[in-house]
Write a protein that holds these residues in place. Structure first.
Motif, mmCIF file in Angstrom:
data_model
loop_
_atom_site.group_PDB
_atom_site.id
_atom_site.type_symbol
_atom_site.label_atom_id
_atom_site.label_comp_id
_atom_site.label_asym_id
_atom_site.label_seq_id
_atom_site.Cartn_x
_atom_site.Cartn_y
_atom_site.Cartn_z
ATOM 1 N N ALA A 2 46.811 42.762 49.847
ATOM 2 C CA ALA A 2 46.077 43.713 49.029
ATOM 3 C C ALA A 2 46.907 44.951 48.718
ATOM 4 O O ALA A 2 47.622 45.466 49.575
ATOM 5 C CB ALA A 2 44.786 44.126 49.741
ATOM 6 N N ARG A 171 36.279 43.598 32.652
ATOM 7 C CA ARG A 171 37.458 42.755 32.883
ATOM 8 C C ARG A 171 38.556 43.536 33.589
ATOM 9 O O ARG A 171 39.223 43.013 34.486
ATOM 10 C CB ARG A 171 37.960 42.213 31.549
ATOM 11 C CG ARG A 171 39.179 41.300 31.669
ATOM 12 C CD ARG A 171 38.917 40.125 32.575
ATOM 13 N NE ARG A 171 40.078 39.259 32.672
ATOM 14 C CZ ARG A 171 40.255 38.353 33.627
ATOM 15 N NH1 ARG A 171 39.329 38.209 34.576
ATOM 16 N NH2 ARG A 171 41.330 37.598 33.643
ATOM 17 N N GLN A 174 37.694 43.645 37.175
ATOM 18 C CA GLN A 174 37.945 42.357 37.816
ATOM 19 C C GLN A 174 39.421 42.189 38.157
ATOM 20 O O GLN A 174 39.785 41.727 39.253
ATOM 21 C CB GLN A 174 37.487 41.220 36.902
ATOM 22 C CG GLN A 174 35.991 41.104 36.749
ATOM 23 C CD GLN A 174 35.596 40.047 35.738
ATOM 24 O OE1 GLN A 174 36.377 39.682 34.861
ATOM 25 N NE2 GLN A 174 34.374 39.547 35.844
ATOM 26 N N ILE A 175 40.273 42.554 37.209
ATOM 27 C CA ILE A 175 41.715 42.419 37.421
ATOM 28 C C ILE A 175 42.174 43.309 38.574
ATOM 29 O O ILE A 175 42.955 42.883 39.447
ATOM 30 C CB ILE A 175 42.479 42.775 36.127
ATOM 31 C CG1 ILE A 175 42.182 41.735 35.038
ATOM 32 C CG2 ILE A 175 43.981 42.875 36.387
ATOM 33 C CD1 ILE A 175 42.731 42.098 33.669
ATOM 34 N N ASN A 177 40.328 44.467 41.046
ATOM 35 C CA ASN A 177 39.756 43.990 42.306
ATOM 36 C C ASN A 177 40.514 42.788 42.854
ATOM 37 O O ASN A 177 40.624 42.615 44.073
ATOM 38 C CB ASN A 177 38.283 43.626 42.101
ATOM 39 C CG ASN A 177 37.618 43.184 43.382
ATOM 40 O OD1 ASN A 177 37.499 43.945 44.332
ATOM 41 N ND2 ASN A 177 37.182 41.932 43.421
ATOM 42 N N ASN A 178 41.050 41.969 41.947
ATOM 43 C CA ASN A 178 41.817 40.802 42.393
ATOM 44 C C ASN A 178 43.092 41.182 43.126
ATOM 45 O O ASN A 178 43.629 40.380 43.903
ATOM 46 C CB ASN A 178 42.163 39.916 41.193
ATOM 47 C CG ASN A 178 40.956 39.199 40.630
ATOM 48 O OD1 ASN A 178 39.933 39.061 41.298
ATOM 49 N ND2 ASN A 178 41.052 38.742 39.386
ATOM 50 N N SER A 179 43.571 42.399 42.882
ATOM 51 C CA SER A 179 44.798 42.832 43.557
ATOM 52 C C SER A 179 44.538 43.800 44.711
ATOM 53 O O SER A 179 45.343 43.902 45.627
ATOM 54 C CB SER A 179 45.755 43.496 42.560
ATOM 55 O OG SER A 179 45.155 44.655 41.994
ATOM 56 N N THR A 180 43.427 44.510 44.677
ATOM 57 C CA THR A 180 43.131 45.502 45.719
ATOM 58 C C THR A 180 42.117 45.003 46.747
ATOM 59 O O THR A 180 42.080 45.505 47.874
ATOM 60 C CB THR A 180 42.584 46.795 45.099
ATOM 61 O OG1 THR A 180 41.354 46.520 44.414
ATOM 62 C CG2 THR A 180 43.588 47.389 44.120
ATOM 63 N N PHE A 181 41.293 44.048 46.354
ATOM 64 C CA PHE A 181 40.231 43.516 47.227
ATOM 65 C C PHE A 181 39.336 44.638 47.768
ATOM 66 O O PHE A 181 38.992 44.677 48.952
ATOM 67 C CB PHE A 181 40.830 42.714 48.394
ATOM 68 C CG PHE A 181 41.641 41.531 47.958
ATOM 69 C CD1 PHE A 181 41.022 40.358 47.507
ATOM 70 C CD2 PHE A 181 43.025 41.586 47.963
ATOM 71 C CE1 PHE A 181 41.775 39.279 47.086
ATOM 72 C CE2 PHE A 181 43.775 40.504 47.542
ATOM 73 C CZ PHE A 181 43.155 39.347 47.098
ATOM 74 N N PRO A 183 36.025 45.630 46.268
ATOM 75 C CA PRO A 183 34.986 45.481 45.232
ATOM 76 C C PRO A 183 34.009 46.648 45.159
ATOM 77 O O PRO A 183 33.600 47.038 44.058
ATOM 78 C CB PRO A 183 34.280 44.182 45.634
ATOM 79 C CG PRO A 183 34.563 44.022 47.092
ATOM 80 C CD PRO A 183 35.941 44.563 47.287
#
Length: 217
Positions: A2, A171, A174-175, A177-181, A183
């Motif tokens: 992350a 979007r 979402q992008i 969150n996919n890298s930082t985790f 949410p």
């Protein structure tokens, strides 16, 4: 692994918010033009025209916006027409907005007292002159609050454009969150940005409704 949440991520989300506003404005402007035409068909003197417009509006209102998005983006691709995400989202939301705005405006036109139509006929005005000079100015006053209120729905509905790859606020979140985790942080900020845009519109709509109510007493 992350990544930490940084100011760069905030900037990326603000860019997404900008595209959300652009898409909303595009959908509302184009949808408004189309809605005006549909509204005229809905109040036509000819029953067949009114019925045809009614059927089309009911079909569009009965289909989820997500399905319309898929139909425009993927459906046109079957015929070899490559539609950019922004164009696909704009067209789909224009269709969606036109159907609902047309019904809002039709209701406002029909809410104008029938005596106003009769007075226009007594002045020997054509139907178009009666609409533009007598009926529509009065209907505009009635239509403003619900139209502003519908703008809030348009802004929130832009989040569905993420399914066709358009990078608006949802979007972008979402992008990130996919890298930082993270949410709760990421989507909490996204929600706050949506609120910052939608709440003033909602408040404006309520103010207009109160003014209209007071003006009628």
């Amino acid at each position: 692994m992350a990544q930490p949440f940084t100011l760069a991520h905030i900037g990326y989300m603000l860019d997404g918010l900008l595209w959300t506003v652009i898409l909303s404005a595009l959908a509302f402007a184009l949808g408004g033009v189309a809605a005006f035409g549909v509204m005229l068909l809905r109040i036509s003197r000819f029953r067949a025209v009114r019925l045809g417009a009614f059927v089309v509006v009911q079909i569009i209102q009965g289909i989820p916006l997500l399905v319309i998005l898929f139909a425009v983006y993927f459906g046109l691709g079957i015929f070899g027409i490559q539609v950019p995400p922004l164009a696909a989202a704009g067209i789909a939301m224009m269709i969606y907005s036109a159907a609902f705005l047309a019904e809002i405006w039709r209701g406002c036109v029909e809410a104008v007292p029938r005596t106003q139509f009769e007075a226009a006929e007594c002045l020997a005005l054509t139907r178009w002159e009666a609409l533009t000079k007598v009926i529509l100015p009065q209907a505009l006053r009635l239509a403003t609050p619900p139209t502003v209120g519908f703008m809030v729905q348009v802004v929130k509905s832009t989040s569905l454009a993420s399914v066709v790859g358009f990078v608006e606020l949802t979007r972008a979140a979402q992008i990130i969150n996919n890298s930082t985790f993270q949410p709760f942080l990421v989507f909490g900020i996204a929600g706050a940005l949506y609120f910052a845009v939608c709440w003033p519109l909602s408040a404006w709509s309520r103010v207009l409704e109160r003014k209209l109510h007071v003006g009628r007493h």
